[in-house]
Write a protein that holds these residues in place. Sequence first.
Motif, short mmCIF file in Angstrom:
data_model
loop_
_atom_site.label_atom_id
_atom_site.label_comp_id
_atom_site.label_asym_id
_atom_site.label_seq_id
_atom_site.Cartn_x
_atom_site.Cartn_y
_atom_site.Cartn_z
N ALA A 291 -35.05 48.80 18.59
CA ALA A 291 -33.24 48.51 19.19
C ALA A 291 -32.85 48.98 19.91
O ALA A 291 -33.98 49.59 20.36
N HIS A 292 -31.60 48.52 20.72
CA HIS A 292 -31.28 49.18 21.95
C HIS A 292 -29.54 49.50 21.49
O HIS A 292 -29.50 48.56 21.49
N ILE A 293 -29.69 50.45 21.48
CA ILE A 293 -27.94 50.78 20.95
C ILE A 293 -27.18 51.51 21.92
O ILE A 293 -27.37 52.57 22.37
N TYR A 294 -26.12 50.44 22.12
CA TYR A 294 -25.08 51.89 23.58
C TYR A 294 -24.73 52.97 23.09
O TYR A 294 -23.82 51.94 21.90
N SER A 295 -24.41 54.02 23.32
CA SER A 295 -23.80 55.03 22.17
C SER A 295 -22.51 55.13 22.91
O SER A 295 -22.83 55.54 24.68
N ASN A 296 -21.36 54.94 22.50
CA ASN A 296 -19.65 55.21 23.13
C ASN A 296 -19.91 57.22 23.40
O ASN A 296 -19.24 57.85 24.24
N LEU B 218 -22.73 58.79 23.66
CA LEU B 218 -23.63 60.11 24.44
C LEU B 218 -23.85 59.42 26.01
O LEU B 218 -23.92 59.92 27.08
N LYS B 219 -23.29 57.95 25.75
CA LYS B 219 -22.96 57.53 27.59
C LYS B 219 -23.86 56.34 28.13
O LYS B 219 -23.94 56.76 29.17
N ARG B 220 -24.55 56.30 26.58
CA ARG B 220 -25.78 55.83 27.66
C ARG B 220 -26.50 54.88 25.88
O ARG B 220 -26.28 55.49 25.25
N GLU B 221 -27.35 54.43 26.24
CA GLU B 221 -28.14 53.00 25.21
C GLU B 221 -29.13 53.82 24.59
O GLU B 221 -30.36 54.93 25.57
#
Length: 265
Positions: free
Chosen positions: A10-15, A17-20
């Motif tokens: 899975a690829h989760i964008y994190s608000n 960490l400001k990265r995928e």
Amino acid sequence: MSSSLSFVHAHIYSNFLKREVDVTILLPLDFDKSSVYPLLLFNDGQDFPALNLSETAARIQHAQEMRPMIIAGIHANHRRIDEYGTAIRADYAGRGAEAGATTSFVISELLPFLNEQYNVRLLGNAYAGFSLGGLMALDIAWNHSEQFSVAGIFSGSLWWRQKAIGDGYEDFDRIMHAQIRETAAPPRLKCWFQCGSNDENDDRDGDGVIDSVQDTLECIGEMERKGFVWNKDVFYTEVAGGEHNPSTWGQVMPQFLRWVSKVLD
């Protein structure tokens, strides 16, 4: 009989960490989306192949020595030294300054995602990690014990300190030890610690015990002073000749997985 568990990336964008963030998710045998599963979360999920984790978990599940659970691993990137640590503070060199953002990602973004996509339960899960990732797992479980009631710390970086050696350092400067000591109402946790007798060569006080083992046993001691009971709430495994690497951690993984299966509610 499958020799390994099926998995998805899975690829989760994190608000926060400001990265995928890449996450490897191992599905239990006979995965059923209508069932609710406990979660065993690991830091450093990029090391799953080196740990032979999928094959080990499949073998133990086939032997019915491990309950069905979702195993997920958060991949670290080049900012690992900044994103892993203790949320309460960075170390003396400013490392781990984004550990709070990692904690927020896990609690507020990753758990809801896994709940929605794979029916992972939101409370009473397990969190584990290796080296600095082990410190991070313990820190999150200590401060979020409703979500993570079980922690696994493999060769944990429990030396993490707010003063450098040679700059007035004393043992009370170890950040995780101090956090445990200063917690007025300790959480209800089950913790499994592992060290290898060859984790390192450093022995800062010259007592013949390497720092990795000393820091781990003294961390357990702080927990015992808060009411944790040896071999009931805290467990310790020392691997003779074990080193600070996935080979040693993979060697004790079957023992850890069986233990997790027993202590998870």
